[in-house]
Design a protein around this motif. Sequence first.
Motif, PDB file in Angstrom:
ATOM      1  N   MET A   1      -6.648 -12.358  -8.325  1.00 52.00           N
ATOM      2  CA  MET A   1      -6.463 -11.673  -6.868  1.00 52.00           C
ATOM      3  C   MET A   1      -6.682  -9.998  -7.377  1.00 52.00           C
ATOM      4  O   MET A   1      -6.743  -9.611  -8.354  1.00 52.00           O
ATOM      5  CB  MET A   1      -4.776 -11.712  -6.933  1.00 52.00           C
ATOM      6  CG  MET A   1      -4.523 -10.563  -5.864  1.00 52.00           C
ATOM      7  SD  MET A   1      -2.568 -10.873  -5.481  1.00 52.00           S
ATOM      8  CE  MET A   1      -2.345 -12.399  -5.418  1.00 52.00           C
ATOM      9  N   LYS A   2      -7.329  -9.437  -6.427  1.00 55.54           N
ATOM     10  CA  LYS A   2      -7.401  -8.001  -6.158  1.00 55.54           C
ATOM     11  C   LYS A   2      -6.513  -7.195  -5.567  1.00 55.54           C
ATOM     12  O   LYS A   2      -5.974  -7.496  -4.325  1.00 55.54           O
ATOM     13  CB  LYS A   2      -8.867  -7.776  -5.707  1.00 55.54           C
ATOM     14  CG  LYS A   2     -10.046  -8.498  -6.352  1.00 55.54           C
ATOM     15  CD  LYS A   2     -11.160  -8.348  -5.596  1.00 55.54           C
ATOM     16  CE  LYS A   2     -12.428  -9.294  -5.980  1.00 55.54           C
ATOM     17  NZ  LYS A   2     -13.603  -9.134  -5.215  1.00 55.54           N
TER      18      LYS A   2
ATOM     19  N   SER B   1       0.716   0.690 -11.524  1.00 57.07           N
ATOM     20  CA  SER B   1       1.712  -0.096 -12.467  1.00 57.07           C
ATOM     21  C   SER B   1       2.616  -1.102 -11.788  1.00 57.07           C
ATOM     22  O   SER B   1       2.704  -2.215 -12.420  1.00 57.07           O
ATOM     23  CB  SER B   1       2.526   1.246 -13.025  1.00 57.07           C
ATOM     24  OG  SER B   1       1.876   2.057 -13.795  1.00 57.07           O
ATOM     25  N   CYS B   2       2.724  -0.908 -10.532  1.00 53.32           N
ATOM     26  CA  CYS B   2       3.571  -1.673  -9.737  1.00 53.32           C
ATOM     27  C   CYS B   2       2.797  -2.931  -9.683  1.00 53.32           C
ATOM     28  O   CYS B   2       3.329  -4.377  -9.726  1.00 53.32           O
ATOM     29  CB  CYS B   2       4.141  -1.167  -8.515  1.00 53.32           C
ATOM     30  SG  CYS B   2       5.182  -2.116  -7.504  1.00 53.32           S
ATOM     31  N   ALA B   3       1.696  -2.834  -9.172  1.00 55.11           N
ATOM     32  CA  ALA B   3       0.502  -4.107  -9.013  1.00 55.11           C
ATOM     33  C   ALA B   3       0.718  -4.874 -10.157  1.00 55.11           C
ATOM     34  O   ALA B   3       0.660  -6.151 -10.227  1.00 55.11           O
ATOM     35  CB  ALA B   3      -0.522  -3.555  -8.611  1.00 55.11           C
ATOM     36  N   LYS B   4       0.341  -4.151 -11.234  1.00 54.37           N
ATOM     37  CA  LYS B   4       0.090  -5.105 -12.456  1.00 54.37           C
ATOM     38  C   LYS B   4       1.549  -5.480 -13.149  1.00 54.37           C
ATOM     39  O   LYS B   4       1.614  -6.509 -13.791  1.00 54.37           O
ATOM     40  CB  LYS B   4      -0.382  -4.222 -13.735  1.00 54.37           C
ATOM     41  CG  LYS B   4      -1.763  -3.722 -13.336  1.00 54.37           C
ATOM     42  CD  LYS B   4      -2.468  -2.882 -14.505  1.00 54.37           C
ATOM     43  CE  LYS B   4      -4.049  -2.690 -14.384  1.00 54.37           C
ATOM     44  NZ  LYS B   4      -4.820  -3.582 -14.796  1.00 54.37           N
ATOM     45  N   GLU B   5       2.631  -5.051 -12.697  1.00 56.58           N
ATOM     46  CA  GLU B   5       3.980  -5.768 -12.783  1.00 56.58           C
ATOM     47  C   GLU B   5       4.060  -6.992 -12.091  1.00 56.58           C
ATOM     48  O   GLU B   5       4.438  -7.859 -12.864  1.00 56.58           O
ATOM     49  CB  GLU B   5       4.967  -4.648 -12.941  1.00 56.58           C
ATOM     50  CG  GLU B   5       6.412  -5.277 -13.177  1.00 56.58           C
ATOM     51  CD  GLU B   5       7.494  -4.415 -13.035  1.00 56.58           C
ATOM     52  OE1 GLU B   5       8.572  -4.726 -12.337  1.00 56.58           O
ATOM     53  OE2 GLU B   5       7.570  -3.138 -13.803  1.00 56.58           O
ATOM     54  N   ILE B   6       3.734  -6.907 -10.887  1.00 57.98           N
ATOM     55  CA  ILE B   6       3.877  -8.223  -9.850  1.00 57.98           C
ATOM     56  C   ILE B   6       2.970  -8.921 -10.585  1.00 57.98           C
ATOM     57  O   ILE B   6       3.198 -10.247 -10.484  1.00 57.98           O
ATOM     58  CB  ILE B   6       3.903  -7.632  -8.739  1.00 57.98           C
ATOM     59  CG1 ILE B   6       5.040  -6.680  -8.285  1.00 57.98           C
ATOM     60  CG2 ILE B   6       4.168  -9.005  -7.913  1.00 57.98           C
ATOM     61  CD1 ILE B   6       4.911  -6.266  -6.983  1.00 57.98           C
TER      62      ILE B   6
ATOM     63  N   MET C   1      -1.610  -2.701  -1.891  1.00 59.96           N
ATOM     64  CA  MET C   1      -0.249  -2.152  -2.349  1.00 59.96           C
ATOM     65  C   MET C   1       0.005  -0.770  -2.244  1.00 59.96           C
ATOM     66  O   MET C   1      -0.742   0.108  -2.569  1.00 59.96           O
ATOM     67  CB  MET C   1      -0.202  -2.271  -4.009  1.00 59.96           C
ATOM     68  CG  MET C   1       0.788  -1.769  -4.730  1.00 59.96           C
ATOM     69  SD  MET C   1       2.250  -2.855  -4.776  1.00 59.96           S
ATOM     70  CE  MET C   1       1.624  -4.260  -5.512  1.00 59.96           C
ATOM     71  N   ILE C   2       0.938  -0.505  -1.382  1.00 61.07           N
ATOM     72  CA  ILE C   2       1.368   0.898  -0.922  1.00 61.07           C
ATOM     73  C   ILE C   2       2.865   1.040  -0.932  1.00 61.07           C
ATOM     74  O   ILE C   2       3.545   0.314  -0.772  1.00 61.07           O
ATOM     75  CB  ILE C   2       0.599   1.138   0.424  1.00 61.07           C
ATOM     76  CG1 ILE C   2       1.441   0.235   1.696  1.00 61.07           C
ATOM     77  CG2 ILE C   2      -0.725   1.094   0.518  1.00 61.07           C
ATOM     78  CD1 ILE C   2       1.251   0.694   2.985  1.00 61.07           C
ATOM     79  N   PRO C   3       3.334   2.584  -1.261  1.00 57.18           N
ATOM     80  CA  PRO C   3       4.611   2.766  -1.156  1.00 57.18           C
ATOM     81  C   PRO C   3       5.038   3.008   0.357  1.00 57.18           C
ATOM     82  O   PRO C   3       4.180   3.418   1.192  1.00 57.18           O
ATOM     83  CB  PRO C   3       4.821   4.198  -1.714  1.00 57.18           C
ATOM     84  CG  PRO C   3       3.407   4.614  -1.644  1.00 57.18           C
ATOM     85  CD  PRO C   3       2.370   3.483  -1.648  1.00 57.18           C
TER      86      PRO C   3
ATOM     87  N   GLU D   1       8.135  -7.289  -0.873  1.00 58.85           N
ATOM     88  CA  GLU D   1       8.550  -6.014  -1.125  1.00 58.85           C
ATOM     89  C   GLU D   1       8.929  -5.793  -2.484  1.00 58.85           C
ATOM     90  O   GLU D   1       9.530  -6.762  -3.151  1.00 58.85           O
ATOM     91  CB  GLU D   1       9.601  -5.889  -0.173  1.00 58.85           C
ATOM     92  CG  GLU D   1      10.421  -4.412  -0.289  1.00 58.85           C
ATOM     93  CD  GLU D   1      11.325  -4.296   0.974  1.00 58.85           C
ATOM     94  OE1 GLU D   1      11.647  -3.005   1.131  1.00 58.85           O
ATOM     95  OE2 GLU D   1      12.302  -5.255   1.293  1.00 58.85           O
ATOM     96  N   LYS D   2       8.797  -4.926  -3.261  1.00 58.28           N
ATOM     97  CA  LYS D   2       9.139  -4.483  -4.699  1.00 58.28           C
ATOM     98  C   LYS D   2       9.595  -3.085  -4.643  1.00 58.28           C
ATOM     99  O   LYS D   2       9.163  -2.190  -4.345  1.00 58.28           O
ATOM    100  CB  LYS D   2       8.034  -4.616  -5.408  1.00 58.28           C
ATOM    101  CG  LYS D   2       8.109  -4.347  -6.900  1.00 58.28           C
ATOM    102  CD  LYS D   2       8.758  -5.369  -7.781  1.00 58.28           C
ATOM    103  CE  LYS D   2       8.859  -4.901  -9.222  1.00 58.28           C
ATOM    104  NZ  LYS D   2       9.810  -5.376 -10.013  1.00 58.28           N
ATOM    105  N   PHE D   3      10.957  -3.170  -5.193  1.00 62.76           N
ATOM    106  CA  PHE D   3      11.711  -1.564  -5.341  1.00 62.76           C
ATOM    107  C   PHE D   3      11.025  -1.331  -6.945  1.00 62.76           C
ATOM    108  O   PHE D   3      11.718  -2.100  -8.003  1.00 62.76           O
ATOM    109  CB  PHE D   3      13.007  -1.811  -5.299  1.00 62.76           C
ATOM    110  CG  PHE D   3      13.288  -1.960  -3.946  1.00 62.76           C
ATOM    111  CD1 PHE D   3      13.557  -0.851  -3.202  1.00 62.76           C
ATOM    112  CD2 PHE D   3      13.611  -3.234  -3.296  1.00 62.76           C
ATOM    113  CE1 PHE D   3      14.108  -1.113  -1.710  1.00 62.76           C
ATOM    114  CE2 PHE D   3      14.207  -3.536  -2.056  1.00 62.76           C
ATOM    115  CZ  PHE D   3      14.248  -2.404  -1.273  1.00 62.76           C
TER     116      PHE D   3
END
Length: 91
Positions: free
Chosen positions: A1-2, A15-20, A48-50, A75-77
């Motif tokens: 996935m990209k 960092s959020c993208a790599k965590e998920i 991936m956007i805030p 959604e990710k907090f």
Amino acid sequence: MKIAYQGIEGSYSESCAKEIYPDCKTIPCKTFDEVFTKANQDEEVRAMIPESNKTTGNIGLEYLIFKYRLNIYEEKFYPIRHHLLGLPGTK
């Protein structure tokens, strides 16, 4: 996935993208429009956007979703933690 995100390598969005998605390939972009354009042009790319930014305020997420006709998948907090570093003896 990209995963395309607005910002530079090491940003909170990356960092959020790599965590998920630990095995994803990340694509840094200069603007939110660039992120949405990449996701719109390639089915393998997700954006991936805030939802908001305390410095700049509302990002206009709804406008971009309608403009590019994209869907929200999840959604990710993600906690934002700042750390101040300094040299001993400095004020």
